[in-house]
Design a protein around this motif. Structure first.
Motif, PDB file in Angstrom:
ATOM      1  N   ARG A  93       0.869  -1.173   0.000  1.00 13.94           N
ATOM      2  CA  ARG A  93       0.000   0.000   0.000  1.00 13.94           C
ATOM      3  C   ARG A  93       0.912   1.231   0.000  1.00 13.94           C
ATOM      4  O   ARG A  93       1.523   1.557   1.005  1.00 13.94           O
ATOM      5  N   PRO A  94       0.981   1.923  -1.160  1.00  8.81           N
ATOM      6  CA  PRO A  94       1.851   3.098  -1.263  1.00  8.81           C
ATOM      7  C   PRO A  94       1.453   4.205  -0.289  1.00  8.81           C
ATOM      8  O   PRO A  94       0.267   4.429  -0.034  1.00  8.81           O
ATOM      9  N   LEU A  95       2.433   4.905   0.242  1.00  8.63           N
ATOM     10  CA  LEU A  95       2.175   5.999   1.168  1.00  8.63           C
ATOM     11  C   LEU A  95       1.533   7.206   0.483  1.00  8.63           C
ATOM     12  O   LEU A  95       0.897   8.027   1.135  1.00  8.63           O
ATOM     13  N   ASP A  96       1.695   7.306  -0.835  1.00  9.66           N
ATOM     14  CA  ASP A  96       1.154   8.471  -1.536  1.00  9.66           C
ATOM     15  C   ASP A  96      -0.332   8.345  -1.857  1.00  9.66           C
ATOM     16  O   ASP A  96      -0.899   9.205  -2.523  1.00  9.66           O
ATOM     17  N   GLY A  97      -0.970   7.274  -1.383  1.00 13.55           N
ATOM     18  CA  GLY A  97      -2.413   7.137  -1.571  1.00 13.55           C
ATOM     19  C   GLY A  97      -2.829   6.367  -2.812  1.00 13.55           C
ATOM     20  O   GLY A  97      -4.020   6.136  -3.024  1.00 13.55           O
ATOM     21  N   ARG A  98      -1.866   5.977  -3.647  1.00 13.06           N
ATOM     22  CA  ARG A  98      -2.237   5.177  -4.817  1.00 13.06           C
ATOM     23  C   ARG A  98      -2.872   3.868  -4.360  1.00 13.06           C
ATOM     24  O   ARG A  98      -2.737   3.458  -3.208  1.00 13.06           O
ATOM     25  N   ASP A  99      -3.548   3.188  -5.272  1.00 12.18           N
ATOM     26  CA  ASP A  99      -4.209   1.931  -4.960  1.00 12.18           C
ATOM     27  C   ASP A  99      -3.195   0.878  -4.518  1.00 12.18           C
ATOM     28  O   ASP A  99      -2.054   0.862  -5.006  1.00 12.18           O
ATOM     29  N   PRO A 100      -3.617  -0.021  -3.619  1.00 12.77           N
ATOM     30  CA  PRO A 100      -2.729  -1.120  -3.209  1.00 12.77           C
ATOM     31  C   PRO A 100      -2.356  -1.985  -4.411  1.00 12.77           C
ATOM     32  O   PRO A 100      -3.110  -2.077  -5.385  1.00 12.77           O
TER      33      PRO A 100
END
Length: 142
Positions: A93-100
């Motif tokens: 799960r990226p920290l920048d909010g992109r989809d897992p």
């Protein structure tokens, strides 16, 4: 960084590698501290949620992230997620909010544990077999 029970509940503390007095970092019930590869962020588990905070203190940066193991580049947290097929796979799960992003795609005998290689190019996994359980009620014990 470590979990201590000296306050009567599990909380995150830190101590210098040179020694000295430990200091409490997280006062709420918390476990599984993991420092980002660049040493700037701390991920930890609390109430079934993974939180990310600056190591120097402050408010959570990205709450409610699944998994508490960092990717080697420090851009995501990874963890085991069970899909609709009841198989555990590793997700990031990226920290920048992109989809897992699903990193493994086993259809059976899912992942039990995993670890990154030192260079971050490989992911070692241990996988489980099929297990069966029976529920038994025993009554009238004497």
């Amino acid at each position: 960084y470590f979990t201590s029970w000296q306050t009567g509940k599990g909380t995150i503390w830190r101590i210098s590698v040179e020694g000295g007095e430990p200091t409490q970092v997280i006062s709420d019930l918390s476990f599984d501290p993991a420092i980002s590869p660049d040493g700037r962020l701390l991920a930890y588990s609390a109430s079934g949620i993974t939180w990310v905070v600056p190591v120097d203190g402050g408010e959570p940066i990205k709450p409610k992230y699944g998994g508490s193991q960092w990717t080697p580049d420090g851009q995501a947290l990874t963890g085991l997620i069970m899909g609709w097929d009841n198989v555990l796979n590793v997700w990031a799960r990226p920290l920048d909010g992109r989809d897992p992003k699903q990193l493994t795609n086993f259809k059976s005998n899912g992942v039990l544990n995993y670890a990154w290689s030192r260079d971050g190019k490989q992911l070692a996994v241990t996988r489980g077999g099929t297990s069966y359980s029976n529920v038994v009620l025993i009554s009238d014990l004497k």
